[in-house]
Design a protein around this motif. Structure first.
Motif, PDB file in Angstrom:
ATOM      1  N   ALA A  71       0.840  -1.204   0.000  1.00  0.00           N
ATOM      2  CA  ALA A  71       0.000   0.000   0.000  1.00  0.00           C
ATOM      3  C   ALA A  71       0.869   1.245   0.000  1.00  0.00           C
ATOM      4  O   ALA A  71       2.034   1.220   0.427  1.00  0.00           O
ATOM      5  CB  ALA A  71      -0.910  -0.003   1.235  1.00  0.00           C
ATOM      6  N   ALA A  72       0.266   2.357  -0.465  1.00  0.00           N
ATOM      7  CA  ALA A  72       1.003   3.621  -0.578  1.00  0.00           C
ATOM      8  C   ALA A  72       1.442   4.150   0.782  1.00  0.00           C
ATOM      9  O   ALA A  72       2.390   4.939   0.854  1.00  0.00           O
ATOM     10  CB  ALA A  72       0.135   4.652  -1.296  1.00  0.00           C
ATOM     11  N   ASP A  73       0.796   3.701   1.869  1.00  0.00           N
ATOM     12  CA  ASP A  73       1.199   4.235   3.184  1.00  0.00           C
ATOM     13  C   ASP A  73       2.577   3.733   3.625  1.00  0.00           C
ATOM     14  O   ASP A  73       3.105   4.192   4.632  1.00  0.00           O
ATOM     15  CB  ASP A  73       0.120   3.970   4.260  1.00  0.00           C
ATOM     16  N   GLN A  74       3.163   2.806   2.859  1.00  0.00           N
ATOM     17  CA  GLN A  74       4.534   2.341   3.172  1.00  0.00           C
ATOM     18  C   GLN A  74       5.609   3.153   2.443  1.00  0.00           C
ATOM     19  O   GLN A  74       6.807   2.911   2.618  1.00  0.00           O
ATOM     20  CB  GLN A  74       4.700   0.868   2.796  1.00  0.00           C
ATOM     21  N   LEU A  75       5.158   4.110   1.621  1.00  0.00           N
ATOM     22  CA  LEU A  75       6.080   4.849   0.757  1.00  0.00           C
ATOM     23  C   LEU A  75       7.232   5.491   1.538  1.00  0.00           C
ATOM     24  O   LEU A  75       8.388   5.434   1.126  1.00  0.00           O
ATOM     25  CB  LEU A  75       5.276   5.918   0.011  1.00  0.00           C
ATOM     26  N   PRO A  84       4.638  16.451  -3.804  1.00  0.00           N
ATOM     27  CA  PRO A  84       3.173  16.285  -3.843  1.00  0.00           C
ATOM     28  C   PRO A  84       2.701  15.571  -5.113  1.00  0.00           C
ATOM     29  O   PRO A  84       1.738  14.808  -5.069  1.00  0.00           O
ATOM     30  CB  PRO A  84       2.647  17.718  -3.797  1.00  0.00           C
ATOM     31  N   ALA A  85       3.390  15.797  -6.223  1.00  0.00           N
ATOM     32  CA  ALA A  85       2.973  15.143  -7.475  1.00  0.00           C
ATOM     33  C   ALA A  85       3.060  13.624  -7.346  1.00  0.00           C
ATOM     34  O   ALA A  85       2.227  12.889  -7.890  1.00  0.00           O
ATOM     35  CB  ALA A  85       3.838  15.621  -8.636  1.00  0.00           C
ATOM     36  N   ALA A  86       4.070  13.148  -6.619  1.00  0.00           N
ATOM     37  CA  ALA A  86       4.226  11.698  -6.446  1.00  0.00           C
ATOM     38  C   ALA A  86       3.081  11.150  -5.604  1.00  0.00           C
ATOM     39  O   ALA A  86       2.527  10.091  -5.913  1.00  0.00           O
ATOM     40  CB  ALA A  86       5.570  11.389  -5.790  1.00  0.00           C
ATOM     41  N   ARG A  87       2.727  11.881  -4.552  1.00  0.00           N
ATOM     42  CA  ARG A  87       1.589  11.438  -3.714  1.00  0.00           C
ATOM     43  C   ARG A  87       0.306  11.426  -4.549  1.00  0.00           C
ATOM     44  O   ARG A  87      -0.514  10.522  -4.421  1.00  0.00           O
ATOM     45  CB  ARG A  87       1.402  12.380  -2.527  1.00  0.00           C
ATOM     46  N   ALA A  88       0.144  12.437  -5.392  1.00  0.00           N
ATOM     47  CA  ALA A  88      -1.070  12.511  -6.215  1.00  0.00           C
ATOM     48  C   ALA A  88      -1.114  11.345  -7.201  1.00  0.00           C
ATOM     49  O   ALA A  88      -2.170  10.719  -7.398  1.00  0.00           O
ATOM     50  CB  ALA A  88      -1.117  13.854  -6.961  1.00  0.00           C
ATOM     51  N   LEU A  89       0.016  11.030  -7.805  1.00  0.00           N
ATOM     52  CA  LEU A  89       0.049   9.915  -8.760  1.00  0.00           C
ATOM     53  C   LEU A  89      -0.208   8.588  -8.044  1.00  0.00           C
ATOM     54  O   LEU A  89      -0.942   7.727  -8.556  1.00  0.00           O
ATOM     55  CB  LEU A  89       1.399   9.866  -9.480  1.00  0.00           C
ATOM     56  N   ALA A  90       0.373   8.423  -6.867  1.00  0.00           N
ATOM     57  CA  ALA A  90       0.152   7.192  -6.108  1.00  0.00           C
ATOM     58  C   ALA A  90      -1.329   7.055  -5.758  1.00  0.00           C
ATOM     59  O   ALA A  90      -1.913   5.969  -5.896  1.00  0.00           O
ATOM     60  CB  ALA A  90       1.013   7.185  -4.851  1.00  0.00           C
ATOM     61  N   TRP A  94      -2.397   3.803  -7.882  1.00  0.00           N
ATOM     62  CA  TRP A  94      -2.053   2.603  -7.123  1.00  0.00           C
ATOM     63  C   TRP A  94      -3.267   2.031  -6.430  1.00  0.00           C
ATOM     64  O   TRP A  94      -4.073   2.809  -5.915  1.00  0.00           O
ATOM     65  CB  TRP A  94      -0.993   2.912  -6.073  1.00  0.00           C
ATOM     66  N   PRO A  95      -3.404   0.722  -6.331  1.00  0.00           N
ATOM     67  CA  PRO A  95      -2.574  -0.268  -7.012  1.00  0.00           C
ATOM     68  C   PRO A  95      -2.717  -0.146  -8.527  1.00  0.00           C
ATOM     69  O   PRO A  95      -3.834   0.039  -9.017  1.00  0.00           O
ATOM     70  CB  PRO A  95      -3.136  -1.615  -6.527  1.00  0.00           C
ATOM     71  N   GLY A  96      -1.597  -0.274  -9.244  1.00  0.00           N
ATOM     72  CA  GLY A  96      -1.673  -0.167 -10.691  1.00  0.00           C
ATOM     73  C   GLY A  96      -0.308  -0.141 -11.342  1.00  0.00           C
ATOM     74  O   GLY A  96       0.724  -0.098 -10.659  1.00  0.00           O
ATOM     75  N   PRO A  97      -0.292  -0.128 -12.692  1.00  0.00           N
ATOM     76  CA  PRO A  97       0.955  -0.300 -13.454  1.00  0.00           C
ATOM     77  C   PRO A  97       1.794   0.971 -13.573  1.00  0.00           C
ATOM     78  O   PRO A  97       2.098   1.428 -14.668  1.00  0.00           O
ATOM     79  CB  PRO A  97       0.460  -0.785 -14.824  1.00  0.00           C
ATOM     80  N   LEU A  98       2.127   1.558 -12.414  1.00  0.00           N
ATOM     81  CA  LEU A  98       2.908   2.794 -12.382  1.00  0.00           C
ATOM     82  C   LEU A  98       4.026   2.654 -11.360  1.00  0.00           C
ATOM     83  O   LEU A  98       3.776   2.329 -10.200  1.00  0.00           O
ATOM     84  CB  LEU A  98       2.012   3.970 -11.984  1.00  0.00           C
ATOM     85  N   VAL A 121       9.491   2.468  -6.822  1.00  0.00           N
ATOM     86  CA  VAL A 121       8.472   1.806  -5.989  1.00  0.00           C
ATOM     87  C   VAL A 121       7.153   1.713  -6.740  1.00  0.00           C
ATOM     88  O   VAL A 121       6.795   2.610  -7.517  1.00  0.00           O
ATOM     89  CB  VAL A 121       8.211   2.582  -4.673  1.00  0.00           C
ATOM     90  N   ARG A 122       6.433   0.594  -6.493  1.00  0.00           N
ATOM     91  CA  ARG A 122       5.072   0.523  -7.020  1.00  0.00           C
ATOM     92  C   ARG A 122       4.225  -0.434  -6.187  1.00  0.00           C
ATOM     93  O   ARG A 122       4.745  -1.354  -5.554  1.00  0.00           O
ATOM     94  CB  ARG A 122       5.067   0.163  -8.502  1.00  0.00           C
ATOM     95  N   VAL A 123       2.902  -0.190  -6.197  1.00  0.00           N
ATOM     96  CA  VAL A 123       1.928  -1.088  -5.574  1.00  0.00           C
ATOM     97  C   VAL A 123       1.216  -1.804  -6.715  1.00  0.00           C
ATOM     98  O   VAL A 123       0.483  -1.171  -7.482  1.00  0.00           O
ATOM     99  CB  VAL A 123       0.911  -0.309  -4.709  1.00  0.00           C
ATOM    100  N   PRO A 124       1.437  -3.108  -6.878  1.00  0.00           N
ATOM    101  CA  PRO A 124       0.871  -3.821  -8.034  1.00  0.00           C
ATOM    102  C   PRO A 124      -0.621  -4.112  -7.839  1.00  0.00           C
ATOM    103  O   PRO A 124      -1.070  -4.308  -6.711  1.00  0.00           O
ATOM    104  CB  PRO A 124       1.673  -5.122  -8.070  1.00  0.00           C
ATOM    105  N   ALA A 125      -1.358  -4.141  -8.950  1.00  0.00           N
ATOM    106  CA  ALA A 125      -2.810  -4.382  -8.892  1.00  0.00           C
ATOM    107  C   ALA A 125      -3.119  -5.823  -9.256  1.00  0.00           C
ATOM    108  O   ALA A 125      -3.800  -6.090 -10.244  1.00  0.00           O
ATOM    109  CB  ALA A 125      -3.542  -3.421  -9.825  1.00  0.00           C
ATOM    110  N   HIS A 126      -2.570  -6.760  -8.494  1.00  0.00           N
ATOM    111  CA  HIS A 126      -2.938  -8.165  -8.691  1.00  0.00           C
ATOM    112  C   HIS A 126      -3.252  -8.722  -7.308  1.00  0.00           C
ATOM    113  O   HIS A 126      -2.438  -8.582  -6.385  1.00  0.00           O
ATOM    114  CB  HIS A 126      -1.796  -8.948  -9.332  1.00  0.00           C
ATOM    115  N   PRO A 127      -4.425  -9.352  -7.141  1.00  0.00           N
ATOM    116  CA  PRO A 127      -4.796  -9.790  -5.793  1.00  0.00           C
ATOM    117  C   PRO A 127      -3.766 -10.726  -5.166  1.00  0.00           C
ATOM    118  O   PRO A 127      -3.505 -10.635  -3.957  1.00  0.00           O
ATOM    119  CB  PRO A 127      -6.149 -10.498  -6.000  1.00  0.00           C
TER     120      PRO A 127
END
Ligand code: TXA
Ligand code: MG
Length: 345
Positions: A71-75, A84-90, A94-98, A121-127
Motif C-alpha cells: 500500500a502507498a502508506d509504506q512509501l 506532492p505530485a508523487a503522492r497525487a500519482l500514487a 495505485w494499485p496499478g501499473p505505475l 516503488v510501485r503497488v501492483p494491482a494483482h490480488p
C-alpha cells in the motif's frame, strides 16, 4: 549432470502465500504474478536475497530494481523528499501499473538501487501479489522474471521456462491482465519524466499532476529529453536491445506487408507474421498469428505471441506496425527494442 528440477507452480491459495512469505523471509526467490508481467521477488531489505535476483537473471549489478509495496502508506519507509505530485500519482493509480522513481530513504540497500540515490516503488494491482505482500509484511524487490534482455513472462509457465530451476516457488495468478511492464516516472529530480512508457499514458499522468498543481509538467516530453543536466537514471528497459526473441524480427508497415512477405517467401525463408490484417491464402508456408485491434488487448497478448513466434523456429518474424497513435506508444517502444535485440540466438 541432470538439469535441476523447476520450482513448483502453485495456485495463490492462503497456504501457498504463507509458504511463499516464509521462503522470502529465508532469503529465497519466489515468482509472483502482477497485473503487468510476472516478477522475480526477493526480500528488498536483504542484500544477499537481492543478490540472488541478479545471479538468477544474469543482470548487471548496477541495474536498479523496483520495490513492490502492499500500500502507498509504506512509501515513506522507502523514499524521502516525496513531492506532492508523487503522492497525487500514487493516490490516482495505485494499485496499478505505475512505478515512481523517488529519492531513496536511508537504509534502502544499495543492491536494490544499483548504488543510486533513488529508488523505484510501485503497488501492483494483482490480488495474489497484494496478498503475498501483506503476508510477507515488507517490500519485495522484483524485476520481471525473465533472463536479462529476454521477453518478460506473462504466465507462470513462461516463468518456469525462463528461470524455473533458479526459484523456490512460482505463484500462478493466471495470464497478466496488462501484459507489458509498468510506466516508470522519475520524480526524483524536481520535474516529472516518463522513463519507460506503459499502460498509463503521459496524458493520464499529466491530468493528475495538473490537477494537483504541484510542479511543472514535463511528463509529455519524450523519454530522455527533459533538458536537465543531472545524469539520467539507468533504466535497463531503456537499453535499445531488450525484450528480444532469438529469431530475427522486423517491423513492416501494413501497406508493405504483402510485398515484403512475397519477397522473403521467394527466397525460401520460413516466416512468422504477426498482423492485424487477415492472412493471405495465396502464401503457403507462412505462419500467421493474428493480433488484436485494440492497444490494451494487443499489449496483453504481445509477449506470449512473441514467445510463440520464436518457438516456431522460423528465419524471420515480420510484425505489421501498429497504428501511430498515443495509445500505442508503449507497444511501439517494446516492438522497437525487440527488433533491435532480435536474432541474437
Ligand atoms: O511492471 C513492472 O514494472 C514489472 C513488474 C514485475 O512489477 N517489473 C519490471 O522490473 O519491469 P524490471 O526490473 O524488469 O524493470 C524495472 C525498470 C528497470 O529498467 C530499472 O532500471 C528501472 O525500472 N528502475 C528501477 N529502479 C530505478 C531507479 N532508482 N532509477 C531509475 N530506474 C529504475
Ligand atoms: Mg525486465
Amino acid at each position: 549432470m541432470s538439469k535441476p528440477a523447476s520450482a513448483p507452480i502453485v495456485p495463490a491459495t492462503e497456504a501457498a502465500l504463507t509458504a511463499a512469505a516464509a521462503l522470502l523471509h529465508a532469503g529465497e526467490l519466489v515468482a509472483m504474478p502482477t497485473e503487468t508481467v510476472y516478477g522475480l521477488a526477493a526480500d528488498a531489505r536483504n542484500p544477499a536475497a537481492v543478490g540472488r535476483i541478479f545471479a538468477a537473471k544474469g543482470r548487471p549489478a548496477d541495474h536498479p530494481l523496483i520495490v513492490h509495496l502492499a500500500a502507498a502508506d509504506q512509501l515513506d519507509q522507502w523514499a524521502r523528499d516525496i513531492p506532492p505530485a508523487a503522492r497525487a500519482l500514487a493516490a490516482a493509480f495505485w494499485p496499478g501499473p505505475l512505478t515512481l522513481i523517488l529519492k531513496r530513504a536511508a537504509g534502502v540497500p544499495a543492491a536494490v538501487t544499483g548504488g543510486q540515490d533513488t529508488v523505484g516503488v510501485r503497488v501492483p494491482a494483482h490480488p495474489a501479489a497484494l496478498a503475498l505482500l501483506r503476508a510477507f509484511g515488507g517490500g519485495l524487490a522484483a524485476p520481471s522474471a525473465n533472463r536479462f534482455g529476454r521477453i518478460s513472462p506473462t504466465t507462470a509457465a513462461h516463468v518456469a521456462e525462463e528461470l524455473g530451476e533458479r526459484l523456490a516457488l512460482i505463484i500462478d495468478g493466471g495470464p497478466c491482465a496488462v501484459g507489458i511492464e509498468s510506466t516508470i516516472v522519475d520524480l526524483s529530480r524536481g520535474s516529472v519524466e516518463v522513463l519507460r512508457p506503459g499502460a498509463i499514458s503521459a496524458a493520464e499522468l499529466a491530468r493528475v499532476i495538473d490537477a494537483a498543481a504541484a510542479i511543472p509538467v514535463a511528463a509529455t516530453l519524450p523519454t530522455g529529453q527533459s533538458g536537465q543536466s543531472a545524469p539520467a537514471p539507468r533504466v535497463s528497459g531503456a537499453l535499445a536491445a531488450h525484450y528480444a526473441p532469438g529469431t530475427r524480427l522486423c517491423l513492416v508497415a501494413g501497406t508493405e506487408l504483402a510485398a515484403t512477405i512475397t519477397r522473403h517467401h521467394a527466397e525460401h525463408e520460413r516466416l512468422v507474421v504477426l498482423a492485424h490484417q487477415a492472412s493471405d491464402p495465396e502464401l503457403p508456408g507462412v505462419s500467421w498469428l493474428p493480433m488484436p485491434a485494440s492497444a490494451s488487448a494487443y499489449a496483453r497478448q504481445l509477449y506470449a505471441r512473441l514467445r510463440a513466434a520464436d518457438a516456431l523456429g522460423a528465419d524471420l518474424i515480420l510484425i505489421e506496425a501498429p497504428p501511430d497513435a498515443p495509445a500505442w506508444r508503449a507497444i511501439h517502444d517494446r516492438l522497437g527494442r525487440a527488433a533491435v535485440g532480435s536474432g541474437a540466438q
